[in-house]
Design a protein around this motif. Structure first.
Motif, PDB file in Angstrom:
ATOM      1  N   SER A  89     -66.860 -23.465   1.285  1.00 25.41           N
ATOM      2  CA  SER A  89     -65.777 -23.174   2.236  1.00 25.41           C
ATOM      3  C   SER A  89     -64.901 -22.034   1.744  1.00 25.41           C
ATOM      4  O   SER A  89     -64.503 -21.153   2.520  1.00 25.41           O
ATOM      5  CB  SER A  89     -64.914 -24.423   2.451  1.00 25.41           C
ATOM      6  OG  SER A  89     -65.648 -25.466   3.038  1.00 25.41           O
ATOM      7  N   THR A 154     -56.187 -19.503   4.115  1.00 27.34           N
ATOM      8  CA  THR A 154     -56.398 -19.173   5.524  1.00 27.34           C
ATOM      9  C   THR A 154     -55.233 -19.602   6.405  1.00 27.34           C
ATOM     10  O   THR A 154     -55.261 -19.363   7.617  1.00 27.34           O
ATOM     11  CB  THR A 154     -57.668 -19.864   6.054  1.00 27.34           C
ATOM     12  OG1 THR A 154     -57.514 -21.285   5.958  1.00 27.34           O
ATOM     13  CG2 THR A 154     -58.896 -19.440   5.248  1.00 27.34           C
ATOM     14  N   THR A 158     -58.596 -20.487  11.707  1.00 27.07           N
ATOM     15  CA  THR A 158     -59.923 -19.893  11.693  1.00 27.07           C
ATOM     16  C   THR A 158     -59.788 -18.370  11.591  1.00 27.07           C
ATOM     17  O   THR A 158     -58.995 -17.770  12.316  1.00 27.07           O
ATOM     18  CB  THR A 158     -60.683 -20.258  12.983  1.00 27.07           C
ATOM     19  OG1 THR A 158     -60.849 -21.669  13.024  1.00 27.07           O
ATOM     20  CG2 THR A 158     -62.045 -19.584  13.015  1.00 27.07           C
ATOM     21  N   SER A 160     -61.288 -14.811  12.242  1.00 23.28           N
ATOM     22  CA  SER A 160     -62.278 -14.159  13.098  1.00 23.28           C
ATOM     23  C   SER A 160     -61.791 -12.772  13.472  1.00 23.28           C
ATOM     24  O   SER A 160     -60.608 -12.445  13.300  1.00 23.28           O
ATOM     25  CB  SER A 160     -62.534 -14.990  14.357  1.00 23.28           C
ATOM     26  OG  SER A 160     -61.334 -15.139  15.096  1.00 23.28           O
ATOM     27  N   THR A 257     -67.470 -16.273  11.496  1.00 22.05           N
ATOM     28  CA  THR A 257     -66.081 -16.716  11.384  1.00 22.05           C
ATOM     29  C   THR A 257     -65.948 -17.566  10.125  1.00 22.05           C
ATOM     30  O   THR A 257     -66.941 -17.970   9.515  1.00 22.05           O
ATOM     31  CB  THR A 257     -65.637 -17.571  12.589  1.00 22.05           C
ATOM     32  OG1 THR A 257     -66.483 -18.730  12.683  1.00 22.05           O
ATOM     33  CG2 THR A 257     -65.701 -16.790  13.890  1.00 22.05           C
ATOM     34  N   GLU A 259     -64.412 -21.030   9.414  1.00 21.07           N
ATOM     35  CA  GLU A 259     -63.816 -22.248   9.955  1.00 21.07           C
ATOM     36  C   GLU A 259     -63.148 -23.055   8.843  1.00 21.07           C
ATOM     37  O   GLU A 259     -63.494 -22.916   7.662  1.00 21.07           O
ATOM     38  CB  GLU A 259     -64.895 -23.105  10.628  1.00 21.07           C
ATOM     39  CG  GLU A 259     -65.618 -22.428  11.775  1.00 21.07           C
ATOM     40  CD  GLU A 259     -64.779 -22.321  13.028  1.00 21.07           C
ATOM     41  OE1 GLU A 259     -63.754 -23.034  13.100  1.00 21.07           O
ATOM     42  OE2 GLU A 259     -65.131 -21.530  13.918  1.00 21.07           O
ATOM     43  N   ALA A 262     -65.432 -25.281   6.337  1.00 20.35           N
ATOM     44  CA  ALA A 262     -66.752 -25.063   6.937  1.00 20.35           C
ATOM     45  C   ALA A 262     -67.881 -25.618   6.083  1.00 20.35           C
ATOM     46  O   ALA A 262     -68.906 -26.065   6.605  1.00 20.35           O
ATOM     47  CB  ALA A 262     -66.958 -23.563   7.165  1.00 20.35           C
TER      48      ALA A 262
END
Length: 335
Positions: A89, A154, A158, A160, A257, A259, A262
């Motif tokens: 992640s 982050t 998310t 992107s 992306t 997430e 993730a």
């Protein structure tokens, strides 16, 4: 010959037949299970054996396999790295942010993500080797710490292209077209196979891989033989973090992306694949080829269950059952 001797001989032969059957199932049970599942799923839905679906299965297990290879390396020294999902992640978030937030080139973006993962591996190995905290406990703690670091980095959002930044502006960085190809067929499958092949060669045919197996079998005997045990344990956790990062980077390329958490969803499947691999062809130890076969089993299960319209929330029951059976078979044999 007395009746008691005849009964003993008969009993011994019967036990021998039972042992041979168990030994056969131990060596080939996973492969036979895969064949049985293929027959069942193909009978239920002929589309299961179509080339597009086979490619889809290989693509779906690529990230799991890469991360599981890292776990396999940690298992080879009798360790266990539970932080690989969070490390994936973190690498996923870092590599995408390098593109979107900072407009960095592909090589630098991947390099920074790998460096972040190596820091995790170095911290894990320091706490395990120097502070002597049990590996399962400290990597479990690190799993939550790294997950928190990734979320903080982050800001819980998310990442992107064209995302809204904290100041209200839009991110101007673009993900490299070259990077976007990594997570697509055939490259994602080629990367997976290259990782499996390379680690198989490393563990099976190099001095360093054999040393890792010796350490995993008996660390004290390895130390008395002159093998630098601590150095190889550090190497194992650095490699485990590296492959987790590669899995996170490939995931970033696949979905384009970053997430929240993730990589967390890949932990269970990766652990299952690594442990299932113990018994493939009677290896009796962590190995790259067995891990790949374990990932294939999990991928076929997941794909076949989806095609049979089994609810997604019931799939973990099947995966957990498969892992439990694999562990039972492995540890019963290793006793």
């Amino acid at each position: 010959m007395s009746v008691s001797k005849v009964e003993k001989n008969t009993s011994a032969k019967h036990s021998k037949r039972q042992f041979d059957l168990f030994d056969f199932l131990y060596k080939y049970g996973t492969i036979l299970t895969i064949l049985v599942l293929i027959i069942i799923f193909a009978s239920a839905n002929p589309a299961f054996l179509q080339s597009n679906n086979i490619i889809n299965i290989l693509r779906s297990i690529s990230i799991v396999t890469i991360i599981a290879i890292g776990i396999t390396i940690s298992l080879s020294v009798n360790g266990f790295d539970l932080s690989v999902g969070s490390t994936a992640s973190l690498a996923n978030a870092v590599v995408i942010s390098m593109f979107v937030w900072y407009s960095q080139p592909t090589v630098l973006a991947i390099g920074v993500a790998l460096f972040a993962a190596l820091l995790v591996g170095a911290l894990n190995s320091f706490l395990i080797v120097k502070i002597r905290i049990p590996d399962m406990l400290i990597t479990l703690a690190m799993m939550f710490i790294i997950q928190g670091v990734a979320l903080t980095y982050t800001r819980g959002a998310t990442i992107s292209q064209n995302m809204v930044m904290p100041d209200g502006s839009f991110a101007t960085g673009l993900i490299s077209p070259f990077f976007s190809q990594i997570g697509r067929v055939p490259w994602i499958i080629i990367i997976m196979l290259f990782v499996v092949f390379s680690v198989h060669i490393f563990l099976t045919y190099t001095k360093h891989g054999r040393y890792m197996y010796v350490i995993g079998g008996n660390a004290e005997a390895a130390r008395l033989s002159g093998i630098p045990v601590n150095r190889y344990k550090i190497l194992a956790y650095l490699l485990s973090a590296t492959f987790a990062a590669i899995g996170g980077i490939v995931l970033a390329s696949r979905v384009m992306t970053a997430e929240i958490n993730a990589g967390g969803g890949y932990l269970m499947d990766s652990v299952a694949a690594a442990f299932i691999g113990f018994s493939v062809l009677g290896a009796g130890k962590p190995n790259a080829f067995g891990t790949f076969v374990g990932a294939v089993l999990i991928g076929i299960l997941a794909n076949g269950l989806v095609m049979m319209s089994v609810p997604y929330y019931a799939m973990d029951i099947v995966k957990g059952t498969v892992l439990a059976l694999a562990l039972a078979l492995t540890y019963y044999k290793l006793k």
